[in-house]
Each structure stands twice: as C-alpha cells, then as structure tokens.
Scaffold this active site. Structure first.
Site, PDB file in Angstrom:
ATOM      1  N   TYR A 297      60.105 -89.067 -17.480  1.00  0.00           N
ATOM      2  CA  TYR A 297      60.943 -90.201 -17.856  1.00  0.00           C
ATOM      3  C   TYR A 297      62.246 -89.712 -18.495  1.00  0.00           C
ATOM      4  CZ  TYR A 297      61.776 -95.060 -19.345  1.00  0.00           C
ATOM      5  OH  TYR A 297      62.283 -96.329 -19.517  1.00  0.00           O
ATOM      6  N   TYR A 341      67.409 -97.258 -12.948  1.00  0.00           N
ATOM      7  CA  TYR A 341      66.668 -97.479 -14.188  1.00  0.00           C
ATOM      8  C   TYR A 341      65.780 -98.693 -14.002  1.00  0.00           C
ATOM      9  CZ  TYR A 341      65.846 -98.519 -19.147  1.00  0.00           C
ATOM     10  OH  TYR A 341      65.282 -98.780 -20.363  1.00  0.00           O
TER      11      TYR A 341
END
Length: 389
Positions: A297, A341
């Site tokens: 991430y 995102y």
C-alpha cells in the site's frame, strides 16, 4: 498480542472475480453507479450472476450502502453484509471478512467493493474540514491547532524521524515512486500510463509537507473496484484460476491512532503492520523469501519502506536500497502512485492477475503474492496463492 494460535482460515476461500471501472479525475456519474459497474464487471469476470451473491462487504466512509448496491445490481437476498473502518486500512480486511463468512457457511458468494469520486467529489487528501464529535475526532485536537491538517502532514512527522534515525535524505523515498511509475507506464488502465519518472523528477517535484514531495503522495481518483470471494471448491468449477486466500489478518498496534500515532515509543516503524505481518507469516507458514510479488500500500512512499521492514524483507533503514535493487517485484500495476487510488482495492486485483498470469507486468512463475492495506491506521493484509501451491 491476541490470536496466538495458528488460524484455520487459509485455503478455504478464494478470489474468483475482479472488476473495475475506468480510473479518472472526473467520472461524470454517481458513486452508486461506479459501484454497480464494478460489481457487475467482477461478477462477469467470475462467470457468476447477481443471483449467486448472498454477501457484501465495503468500507465505512462510503455513500453506497451494501443493500443499495445489491438492489441496483440486481442482487437478491443477503445473508451477510459488513463494513470495515479506517479508510485504506480496510482494503484487505474486506476480503478477510468475506473469507470468514464463506469459510463458516454464513454466505456462499461475497462481493467486496469500493467506489468513490475521490477527485471530483470529496477529496480525502484535503484533510479534516468538518467532523462530528467523537473520541477519534477529539484526538485530532492535539494535532490540528499546530498545523497538522492533512494526511501528508501527519505522515511527514513520522517520515522525518525515519530519515533522521537512519541517516537518510528524502531522496530515499524516490525509489518507490520511480518503481511504481515504471510499472504504471506499461499499464493501459493506469492514469499515468506512458509516463515514467526518474529520480531526478522525484527530487525536482515540489514540497507538499517536508520531507514529502508531490511524487511521494498518491493520486486522488474517481472509480470503482470489486472483488468476488467464494469457497475454493466452488472456485475450481469456475472458468478462471482462483487466487486462494492463504492467510488474512487485521492489526492495530499499541497506542494506535488514525494517522497521528506520535506518542509511541518509536516513530520509525508501523506497529500495526507488524501485527499483520506476524499473523500472516504464522498462519501461512511462509516467510518474506517465499513471496513472488509484493503489492504494498503506497499512499505515501515512506510507509512502503517501513512496511517492507516490518515484514522482514530487509532490516530497519534498509528498504530504500532493497527497492532500488528491485529485490522484490513491487506494485506491478503501478500502485496508487501510478495506477489509481482506490483505497488499495485495485492492488488486490493486481495480485489476482499476477497469480492468473495476466498482469501487464507479469512476474514469471508468480505463485504467492503479499497484499497490504493502508498504514498509519488499523490495517490488514493478505497472502494470496495460486491453487495447489
């Protein structure tokens, strides 16, 4: 820590479908529409129909409730529905909860989804603007008056300490940005398709919150992503190879806050991800050296380095050199810096593509993938494997 025994979830559920909308800066349609498009695409990918679905999982901070998405997508009765808190930290936890429901017989086919207009609508990167009174919100009263107003400013505090402790400069973060953008350049679905960057580009980008530059910060994206989970047995009857959930975990550390855990004894690591790492390695029986591809991430580049260290891919302070050496194929879709995102859900989809052998940046022989969710908050992670590994 709790949960000291080895978990029994591994090998009982699998990801069988992935689907997404396009990734853009202005979708031109509602978040509900994005969610339904992603769910329908994921079911089509799995070869399943809306009538097969009896469970749904999403995030909090979502404007499209499970029952509303189910209704709009033509899904009937639900026996399981759930939401996970803490923004991007929820990504892998949605699949974790889906797998738990499948493994215990609560549901047979569960769809996990995330859809938002995060660029043209509400922008998470704009920080705290309005908040209802809450215990979590009260903690921000120790940060906001001093100018720590946005996620970038919160992460910058920890990033600065990391650099100081290990004698590094902000250029150390550039290796993550360059790696992500190199992979995004080959990915037609990525917003930065065809647009790689260099370390010099990274160093020349403007400061956002020192030591973070523009190219250390993820995008803001409109779009949707959905994941379909069912039992391994049912998965084997479907058209595409399953990505077996080898292990799944959530984690929160001591003195945990949401992005502002500045009162811990140390600020050079991510204890919440350490909880996840220990659980994943224990439950899977694997170690860092067994992983073929890492989907880490990347809302902010410093936290990628710290995650690699928490998982034991390298020692403390060594992750910048580890990334620079391409020691592990990393964020082969381009990550949130390069592709989109979507609070990490698109990273789970990339892990599935790697195990299917269909990624645009395919790692030869990829059989095990590590996926992590958002850090600085209570978080989650997955180890996915090809069937039979």
């Amino acid at each position: 820590m709790s949960g000291r025994g080895r978990g029994s979830l591994g090998g009982r559920a699998a990801v069988v479908g992935i689907g997404a909308t396009e990734f853009s800066k202005d979708s031109g349609r509602s978040e509900l529409k994005l969610a339904v498009e992603a769910v329908q695409a994921a079911l089509d990918d799995a070869g399943l129909a809306p009538a097969d679905v009896d469970g749904m999982v999403t995030f909090t901070m979502d404007t499209s409730p499970e029952i509303t998405v189910a209704q709009a997508a033509g899904i009937g009765e639900l026996s399981f529905f759930s939401r996970v808190h803490y923004g991007g930290g929820a990504a892998c936890a949605t699949v974790h909860q889906a797998a738990l429901a499948v493994a215990t017989g609560v549901a047979e086919v569960v769809v996990c989804y995330r859809a938002f207009n995060e660029r043209s609508g509400r922008r998470f990167g704009s920080g705290v603007q309005r908040r209802e009174p809450s215990a979590e919100g009260a903690a921000l009263g120790w940060q906001l008056p001093f100018g720590l107003l946005t996620p970038a400013s919160w992460v910058a505090m920890i990033a600065q300490r990391y650099l100081h402790t290990y004698g590094l400069t902000p250029d150390a973060f550039g290796h993550v940005a360059v790696t992500d953008r190199r992979h995004a350049a080959n990915n037609p679905a990525a917003y930065f398709h065809g647009k790689p960057i260099t370390l010099a580009d990274h160093a020349a980008s403007r400061w956002i919150a020192e030591p973070l530059r523009l190219l250390d910060c993820c995008q803001e994206t409109d779009g949707g992503q959905a994941i379909v989970v069912t039992s391994v047995e049912r998965a084997r009857d479907l058209a595409k190879p399953p990505a077996v959930i080898v292990a799944a975990a959530q984690g929160a550390g001591r003195n945990q806050e949401a992005m502002t855990s500045f009162y811990r004894d140390e600020l050079t690591g991510l204890p919440e991800m350490g909880v996840v790492a220990r659980r994943l390695w224990r439950d899977s029986g694997l170690a860092a050296g067994d992983i073929d591809v890492g989907i880490i991430y990347d809302h902010f580049t410093p936290f990628v380095l710290m995650q690699l260290e928490e998982f034991g891919f390298c020692g403390p302070g060594e992750a910048a050199d580890f990334v620079a050496a391409d020691a592990l194929p990393l964020n082969t879709h381009g990550g949130q810096l390069g592709e989109a995102y979507l609070h990490g859900m698109n990273g789970i989809a990339e892990a599935v593509r790697q195990l299917r052998g269909t990624s645009v940046n395919q790692v030869t022989g990829a059989a095990r993938a590590l996926v992590t969710a958002g850090t600085g908050v209570p978080t989650s992670g997955l180890v996915l494997g090809a069937d039979g590994t």
